[in-house]
Design a protein around this motif. Structure first.
Motif, PDB file in Angstrom:
ATOM      1  N   LYS A   8      14.701  24.759  59.937  1.00  0.00           N
ATOM      2  CA  LYS A   8      15.995  24.145  60.248  1.00  0.00           C
ATOM      3  C   LYS A   8      16.941  25.154  60.880  1.00  0.00           C
ATOM      4  CE  LYS A   8      16.172  20.401  56.847  1.00  0.00           C
ATOM      5  NZ  LYS A   8      16.766  19.916  55.583  1.00  0.00           N
ATOM      6  N   GLY A   9      17.588  24.729  61.949  1.00  0.00           N
ATOM      7  CA  GLY A   9      18.521  25.597  62.649  1.00  0.00           C
ATOM      8  C   GLY A   9      17.865  26.494  63.675  1.00  0.00           C
ATOM      9  N   ARG A  10      16.538  26.552  63.686  1.00  0.00           N
ATOM     10  CA  ARG A  10      15.819  27.399  64.648  1.00  0.00           C
ATOM     11  C   ARG A  10      14.957  26.585  65.600  1.00  0.00           C
ATOM     12  NH1 ARG A  10      12.015  30.839  62.941  1.00  0.00           N
ATOM     13  NH2 ARG A  10      11.443  29.601  61.096  1.00  0.00           N
ATOM     14  N   PHE A  11      14.384  25.485  65.111  1.00  0.00           N
ATOM     15  CA  PHE A  11      13.483  24.659  65.918  1.00  0.00           C
ATOM     16  C   PHE A  11      14.163  23.333  66.260  1.00  0.00           C
ATOM     17  CE2 PHE A  11       9.112  26.380  64.282  1.00  0.00           C
ATOM     18  CZ  PHE A  11       9.536  27.671  64.546  1.00  0.00           C
ATOM     19  N   THR A  12      13.813  22.803  67.429  1.00  0.00           N
ATOM     20  CA  THR A  12      14.327  21.501  67.846  1.00  0.00           C
ATOM     21  C   THR A  12      13.191  20.675  68.429  1.00  0.00           C
ATOM     22  OG1 THR A  12      16.500  22.457  68.380  1.00  0.00           O
ATOM     23  CG2 THR A  12      15.986  20.279  69.280  1.00  0.00           C
ATOM     24  N   ILE A  13      13.003  19.478  67.881  1.00  0.00           N
ATOM     25  CA  ILE A  13      12.005  18.558  68.414  1.00  0.00           C
ATOM     26  C   ILE A  13      12.701  17.537  69.309  1.00  0.00           C
ATOM     27  CG2 ILE A  13      12.145  16.999  66.410  1.00  0.00           C
ATOM     28  CD1 ILE A  13       9.116  16.514  66.739  1.00  0.00           C
ATOM     29  N   SER A  14      12.032  17.168  70.393  1.00  0.00           N
ATOM     30  CA  SER A  14      12.582  16.157  71.285  1.00  0.00           C
ATOM     31  C   SER A  14      11.432  15.382  71.912  1.00  0.00           C
ATOM     32  CB  SER A  14      13.460  16.790  72.367  1.00  0.00           C
ATOM     33  OG  SER A  14      12.712  17.700  73.153  1.00  0.00           O
ATOM     34  N   ARG A  15      11.768  14.214  72.460  1.00  0.00           N
ATOM     35  CA  ARG A  15      10.739  13.388  73.083  1.00  0.00           C
ATOM     36  C   ARG A  15      11.248  12.815  74.389  1.00  0.00           C
ATOM     37  NH1 ARG A  15       9.049   9.033  68.923  1.00  0.00           N
ATOM     38  NH2 ARG A  15       7.803   8.260  70.678  1.00  0.00           N
ATOM     39  N   ASP A  16      10.319  12.582  75.292  1.00  0.00           N
ATOM     40  CA  ASP A  16      10.597  11.974  76.589  1.00  0.00           C
ATOM     41  C   ASP A  16       9.678  10.770  76.706  1.00  0.00           C
ATOM     42  OD1 ASP A  16      10.496  13.217  80.057  1.00  0.00           O
ATOM     43  OD2 ASP A  16      10.775  11.225  79.228  1.00  0.00           O
ATOM     44  N   ASN A  17      10.216   9.608  76.365  1.00  0.00           N
ATOM     45  CA  ASN A  17       9.378   8.413  76.345  1.00  0.00           C
ATOM     46  C   ASN A  17       8.893   8.013  77.739  1.00  0.00           C
ATOM     47  OD1 ASN A  17       9.596   8.195  73.568  1.00  0.00           O
ATOM     48  ND2 ASN A  17      11.233   6.669  73.642  1.00  0.00           N
ATOM     49  N   ALA A  18       9.672   8.309  78.744  1.00  0.00           N
ATOM     50  CA  ALA A  18       9.284   7.929  80.107  1.00  0.00           C
ATOM     51  C   ALA A  18       8.046   8.688  80.574  1.00  0.00           C
ATOM     52  CB  ALA A  18      10.446   8.168  81.067  1.00  0.00           C
ATOM     53  N   ASN A  19       7.903   9.916  80.102  1.00  0.00           N
ATOM     54  CA  ASN A  19       6.799  10.759  80.549  1.00  0.00           C
ATOM     55  C   ASN A  19       5.761  11.039  79.466  1.00  0.00           C
ATOM     56  OD1 ASN A  19       7.570  11.431  83.384  1.00  0.00           O
ATOM     57  ND2 ASN A  19       9.421  12.149  82.345  1.00  0.00           N
ATOM     58  N   TYR A  20       5.888  10.358  78.336  1.00  0.00           N
ATOM     59  CA  TYR A  20       4.917  10.479  77.242  1.00  0.00           C
ATOM     60  C   TYR A  20       4.787  11.934  76.772  1.00  0.00           C
ATOM     61  CZ  TYR A  20       3.221   5.649  77.714  1.00  0.00           C
ATOM     62  OH  TYR A  20       3.104   4.280  77.730  1.00  0.00           O
ATOM     63  N   MET A  21       5.939  12.556  76.567  1.00  0.00           N
ATOM     64  CA  MET A  21       5.941  13.966  76.172  1.00  0.00           C
ATOM     65  C   MET A  21       6.749  14.172  74.905  1.00  0.00           C
ATOM     66  SD  MET A  21       4.203  15.723  78.481  1.00  0.00           S
ATOM     67  CE  MET A  21       4.765  17.393  78.127  1.00  0.00           C
ATOM     68  N   VAL A  22       6.332  15.137  74.095  1.00  0.00           N
ATOM     69  CA  VAL A  22       7.130  15.595  72.966  1.00  0.00           C
ATOM     70  C   VAL A  22       7.153  17.115  73.021  1.00  0.00           C
ATOM     71  CG1 VAL A  22       5.198  15.563  71.344  1.00  0.00           C
ATOM     72  CG2 VAL A  22       7.538  15.407  70.487  1.00  0.00           C
ATOM     73  N   TYR A  23       8.305  17.683  72.650  1.00  0.00           N
ATOM     74  CA  TYR A  23       8.516  19.116  72.765  1.00  0.00           C
ATOM     75  C   TYR A  23       8.946  19.703  71.422  1.00  0.00           C
ATOM     76  CZ  TYR A  23       8.808  17.733  77.670  1.00  0.00           C
ATOM     77  OH  TYR A  23       8.555  17.205  78.909  1.00  0.00           O
ATOM     78  N   LEU A  24       8.682  20.986  71.280  1.00  0.00           N
ATOM     79  CA  LEU A  24       9.203  21.740  70.139  1.00  0.00           C
ATOM     80  C   LEU A  24       9.770  23.046  70.672  1.00  0.00           C
ATOM     81  CD1 LEU A  24       9.523  21.703  67.031  1.00  0.00           C
ATOM     82  CD2 LEU A  24       7.458  23.126  66.941  1.00  0.00           C
ATOM     83  N   GLN A  25      11.093  23.121  70.692  1.00  0.00           N
ATOM     84  CA  GLN A  25      11.755  24.353  71.100  1.00  0.00           C
ATOM     85  C   GLN A  25      11.888  25.231  69.858  1.00  0.00           C
ATOM     86  OE1 GLN A  25      12.858  25.485  74.194  1.00  0.00           O
ATOM     87  NE2 GLN A  25      13.263  27.390  73.083  1.00  0.00           N
ATOM     88  N   MET A  26      11.335  26.433  69.932  1.00  0.00           N
ATOM     89  CA  MET A  26      11.326  27.348  68.790  1.00  0.00           C
ATOM     90  C   MET A  26      12.102  28.601  69.142  1.00  0.00           C
ATOM     91  SD  MET A  26       7.373  26.887  67.540  1.00  0.00           S
ATOM     92  CE  MET A  26       6.701  27.750  68.962  1.00  0.00           C
ATOM     93  N   ASN A  27      13.185  28.829  68.442  1.00  0.00           N
ATOM     94  CA  ASN A  27      14.022  30.008  68.658  1.00  0.00           C
ATOM     95  C   ASN A  27      14.013  30.897  67.419  1.00  0.00           C
ATOM     96  OD1 ASN A  27      14.795  28.926  71.187  1.00  0.00           O
ATOM     97  ND2 ASN A  27      16.510  27.831  70.249  1.00  0.00           N
ATOM     98  N   SER A  28      14.452  32.130  67.603  1.00  0.00           N
ATOM     99  CA  SER A  28      14.540  33.082  66.486  1.00  0.00           C
ATOM    100  C   SER A  28      13.240  33.118  65.694  1.00  0.00           C
ATOM    101  CB  SER A  28      15.710  32.708  65.567  1.00  0.00           C
ATOM    102  OG  SER A  28      16.926  32.679  66.270  1.00  0.00           O
ATOM    103  N   LEU A  29      12.148  33.243  66.413  1.00  0.00           N
ATOM    104  CA  LEU A  29      10.838  33.183  65.772  1.00  0.00           C
ATOM    105  C   LEU A  29      10.622  34.363  64.834  1.00  0.00           C
ATOM    106  CD1 LEU A  29       8.844  31.838  68.799  1.00  0.00           C
ATOM    107  CD2 LEU A  29       8.831  30.820  66.511  1.00  0.00           C
ATOM    108  N   LYS A  30       9.901  34.073  63.758  1.00  0.00           N
ATOM    109  CA  LYS A  30       9.603  35.061  62.731  1.00  0.00           C
ATOM    110  C   LYS A  30       8.084  35.217  62.601  1.00  0.00           C
ATOM    111  CE  LYS A  30      13.564  33.393  60.037  1.00  0.00           C
ATOM    112  NZ  LYS A  30      14.003  32.842  58.726  1.00  0.00           N
ATOM    113  N   PRO A  31       7.626  36.353  62.090  1.00  0.00           N
ATOM    114  CA  PRO A  31       6.175  36.515  61.901  1.00  0.00           C
ATOM    115  C   PRO A  31       5.555  35.392  61.061  1.00  0.00           C
ATOM    116  CG  PRO A  31       7.263  38.620  61.694  1.00  0.00           C
ATOM    117  CD  PRO A  31       8.356  37.598  61.814  1.00  0.00           C
ATOM    118  N   GLU A  32       6.306  34.864  60.122  1.00  0.00           N
ATOM    119  CA  GLU A  32       5.775  33.787  59.282  1.00  0.00           C
ATOM    120  C   GLU A  32       5.648  32.452  60.010  1.00  0.00           C
ATOM    121  OE1 GLU A  32       8.350  35.835  58.591  1.00  0.00           O
ATOM    122  OE2 GLU A  32       9.949  34.779  57.505  1.00  0.00           O
ATOM    123  N   ASP A  33       6.110  32.390  61.243  1.00  0.00           N
ATOM    124  CA  ASP A  33       5.900  31.195  62.071  1.00  0.00           C
ATOM    125  C   ASP A  33       4.532  31.213  62.745  1.00  0.00           C
ATOM    126  OD1 ASP A  33       9.327  31.459  63.050  1.00  0.00           O
ATOM    127  OD2 ASP A  33       8.486  30.041  61.612  1.00  0.00           O
TER     128      ASP A  33
END
Length: 115
Positions: free
Chosen positions: A64-89
């Motif tokens: 929470k606060g680091r990752f963002t999920i989003s979807r693009d229904n027109a193009n059949y895509m889903v994304y995961l933006q991952m910021n402030s990545l840690k070794p445990e990711d």
């Protein structure tokens, strides 16, 4: 044939960012809940984030606060933006499509966070 194909994984330093993409085909994308899971070596697969048909999102506490999920229904895509990545990711990240009792998985993409 229903298919989910992930991309965007790789090696990144701690504190860096990555954007994962999942391309779906063979299903009515807008009718599916989409989610990202991950599995680290020796651990069980865990839910990272999900996005509903209407766009509501849910995140694991650890991202929470680091990752963002989003979807693009027109193009059949889903994304995961991952910021402030840690070794445990570090894990293999999987895309998942869910509708009722039907659940489909991608092949996974490796994310490694290391200096």
């Amino acid at each position: 044939q229903r298919q989910l194909v992930e991309s965007g994984g790789g090696l990144v330093q701690p504190g860096g960012s990555l954007r994962l993409s999942c391309a779906a085909s063979g299903l009515i994308f807008r009718m599916y809940v989409m989610a990202w899971y991950r599995q680290a070596p020796g651990k069980e697969r865990e839910l990272v984030a999900s996005i509903s048909i209407g766009g509501s999102t849910n995140y694991a506490d650890s991202v929470k606060g680091r990752f963002t999920i989003s979807r693009d229904n027109a193009n059949y895509m889903v994304y995961l933006q991952m910021n402030s990545l840690k070794p445990e990711d570090t894990a293999v990240y999987y895309c998942n499509a869910i509708r009722g009792l039907n659940s489909y998985w991608g092949q996974g993409t490796q994310v490694t966070v290391s200096s």
